[in-house]
Structures are given as C-alpha cells and as structure tokens.
Write a protein that holds these residues in place. Structure first.
Motif, PDB file in Angstrom:
ATOM      1  N   THR A 243      -3.272   5.316  -7.416  1.00  0.00           N
ATOM      2  CA  THR A 243      -4.562   5.117  -7.008  1.00  0.00           C
ATOM      3  C   THR A 243      -5.152   3.795  -7.026  1.00  0.00           C
ATOM      4  OG1 THR A 243      -4.942   5.448  -9.470  1.00  0.00           O
ATOM      5  CG2 THR A 243      -5.064   7.504  -8.227  1.00  0.00           C
ATOM      6  N   ARG A 244      -4.380   2.725  -7.291  1.00  0.00           N
ATOM      7  CA  ARG A 244      -4.751   1.520  -7.176  1.00  0.00           C
ATOM      8  C   ARG A 244      -4.260   0.556  -5.989  1.00  0.00           C
ATOM      9  NH1 ARG A 244      -6.064  -0.958 -12.493  1.00  0.00           N
ATOM     10  NH2 ARG A 244      -4.999  -2.881 -11.636  1.00  0.00           N
ATOM     11  N   ASN A 245      -3.015   0.949  -5.502  1.00  0.00           N
ATOM     12  CA  ASN A 245      -2.279   0.226  -4.465  1.00  0.00           C
ATOM     13  C   ASN A 245      -3.206   0.587  -3.285  1.00  0.00           C
ATOM     14  OD1 ASN A 245      -0.198  -0.326  -6.314  1.00  0.00           O
ATOM     15  ND2 ASN A 245       1.345   0.334  -4.887  1.00  0.00           N
TER      16      ASN A 245
ATOM     17  N   VAL B  58       0.643   5.415   0.840  1.00  0.00           N
ATOM     18  CA  VAL B  58       0.313   4.310  -0.406  1.00  0.00           C
ATOM     19  C   VAL B  58       1.390   3.143  -0.294  1.00  0.00           C
ATOM     20  CG1 VAL B  58       0.523   4.144  -2.757  1.00  0.00           C
ATOM     21  CG2 VAL B  58      -0.171   6.233  -1.741  1.00  0.00           C
ATOM     22  N   GLY B  59       0.610   2.132  -0.188  1.00  0.00           N
ATOM     23  CA  GLY B  59       1.740   0.881   0.100  1.00  0.00           C
ATOM     24  C   GLY B  59       2.483   0.474  -1.443  1.00  0.00           C
ATOM     25  N   ALA B  60       3.315  -0.235  -1.501  1.00  0.00           N
ATOM     26  CA  ALA B  60       4.003  -0.489  -2.569  1.00  0.00           C
ATOM     27  C   ALA B  60       4.415  -1.998  -2.777  1.00  0.00           C
ATOM     28  CB  ALA B  60       5.076   0.244  -2.935  1.00  0.00           C
ATOM     29  N   LEU B  61       5.107  -2.399  -3.814  1.00  0.00           N
ATOM     30  CA  LEU B  61       5.480  -3.834  -3.899  1.00  0.00           C
ATOM     31  C   LEU B  61       6.432  -4.143  -2.442  1.00  0.00           C
ATOM     32  CD1 LEU B  61       5.610  -6.507  -5.593  1.00  0.00           C
ATOM     33  CD2 LEU B  61       7.665  -5.360  -6.634  1.00  0.00           C
ATOM     34  N   ASN B  62       5.864  -5.214  -1.780  1.00  0.00           N
ATOM     35  CA  ASN B  62       6.499  -5.614  -0.598  1.00  0.00           C
ATOM     36  C   ASN B  62       6.491  -4.619   0.527  1.00  0.00           C
ATOM     37  OD1 ASN B  62       7.805  -8.007  -1.981  1.00  0.00           O
ATOM     38  ND2 ASN B  62       9.385  -6.755  -2.768  1.00  0.00           N
ATOM     39  N   VAL B  63       5.376  -3.658   0.241  1.00  0.00           N
ATOM     40  CA  VAL B  63       5.452  -2.707   1.498  1.00  0.00           C
ATOM     41  C   VAL B  63       4.150  -2.395   1.590  1.00  0.00           C
ATOM     42  CG1 VAL B  63       6.236  -0.444   2.190  1.00  0.00           C
ATOM     43  CG2 VAL B  63       7.374  -1.518   0.300  1.00  0.00           C
ATOM     44  N   ASN B  64       3.117  -3.363   1.614  1.00  0.00           N
ATOM     45  CA  ASN B  64       1.732  -3.399   1.976  1.00  0.00           C
ATOM     46  C   ASN B  64       1.337  -3.221   3.351  1.00  0.00           C
ATOM     47  OD1 ASN B  64       0.467  -2.483  -0.479  1.00  0.00           O
ATOM     48  ND2 ASN B  64      -0.711  -4.426  -0.839  1.00  0.00           N
ATOM     49  N   SER B  65       2.565  -3.243   4.267  1.00  0.00           N
ATOM     50  CA  SER B  65       2.225  -3.045   5.673  1.00  0.00           C
ATOM     51  C   SER B  65       2.408  -1.737   6.271  1.00  0.00           C
ATOM     52  CB  SER B  65       3.115  -4.300   6.413  1.00  0.00           C
ATOM     53  OG  SER B  65       4.330  -3.895   5.908  1.00  0.00           O
TER      54      SER B  65
END
Length: 120
Positions: free
Chosen positions: A31-33, A52-59
């Motif tokens: 709910t924050r990413n 949902v994006g994640a660490l190193n995956v906000n693309s």
C-alpha cells in the motif's frame, strides 16, 4: 478475461522489497510502494489490477493503451518482476485456491456473471 479499461493512475513513490521478508517486516509495501492501478469493468461489474513496484523494480511499463482488452492480451510488464494485486467485488470471482507465482494463461478463478451471483 475481456474487460473495458475505466481508469488508470499511479500511487506512491517508495521502493521497498515485496519479497517474503519485505512483506513480513516492511512497512506495508503493497500500500506504500509505487503502484499502477487500472480499474476495469466486466459485464458492468468493477475490478482493479494493482501492479506494485518494489526495490529496484519501480519501472512498471504499460504497453496496452486500448480501451477494451481481451483475455491473453499483453498489458504491461515490470523491468525485473514484482507483484500484482487483483481486487474484485465479493462474490464475483470463484477462486481456484492457487497461490504463489502465476504464469500467463494460468487460471486463478472464474468470473461469475450476474446470473451466477448468490441472492442476498
């Protein structure tokens, strides 16, 4: 499934892990990413897909910008991989019980039409 795209928007900016450790010890990464939210309509009933994006995956890349999408159409991708959350109205999906990674075309449930809905 076949659906009409009603709305698309993004939320959040964070990039916390969404792996097992991140989900257990993180600060609510689902709910924050960074998220790409797509609201759909199927037979007049709404549902949402939240990438949902994640660490190193906000693309998160949305590749299909059509109003109507068909089952199996490409829609988008993560540059590395991450999590997708599906939100459906109660009673509209008969869940198969499948958990864990899902491959394209793998059934996770069956959409119930209004005729299949339980009477309240």
């Amino acid at each position: 499934m076949d659906a009409a795209v009603e709305d698309v928007y993004t939320l959040g900016k964070e990039a916390a892990p969404v792996n097992t450790i991140g989900l257990k010890y993180g600060l609510r990464p689902l709910t924050r990413n960074y998220r790409l939210v797509t609201k759909f309509s199927v037979d007049g009933a709404p549902f949402a897909q939240v990438m949902v994006g994640a660490l190193n995956v906000n693309s998160i890349e949305r590749t299909n910008h059509q109003h109507d999408v068909r089952r199996g159409d490409p829609f988008g991708y993560f540059s590395f991989g991450s999590t997708v959350v599906i939100c459906v109205p109660k009673g509209h999906l008969e869940f198969t019980g499948k958990t864990g990674p899902v491959k394209m075309g793998e059934e996770i449930g069956r959409w119930k039409s209004d005729g299949d809905m339980p009477k309240l």
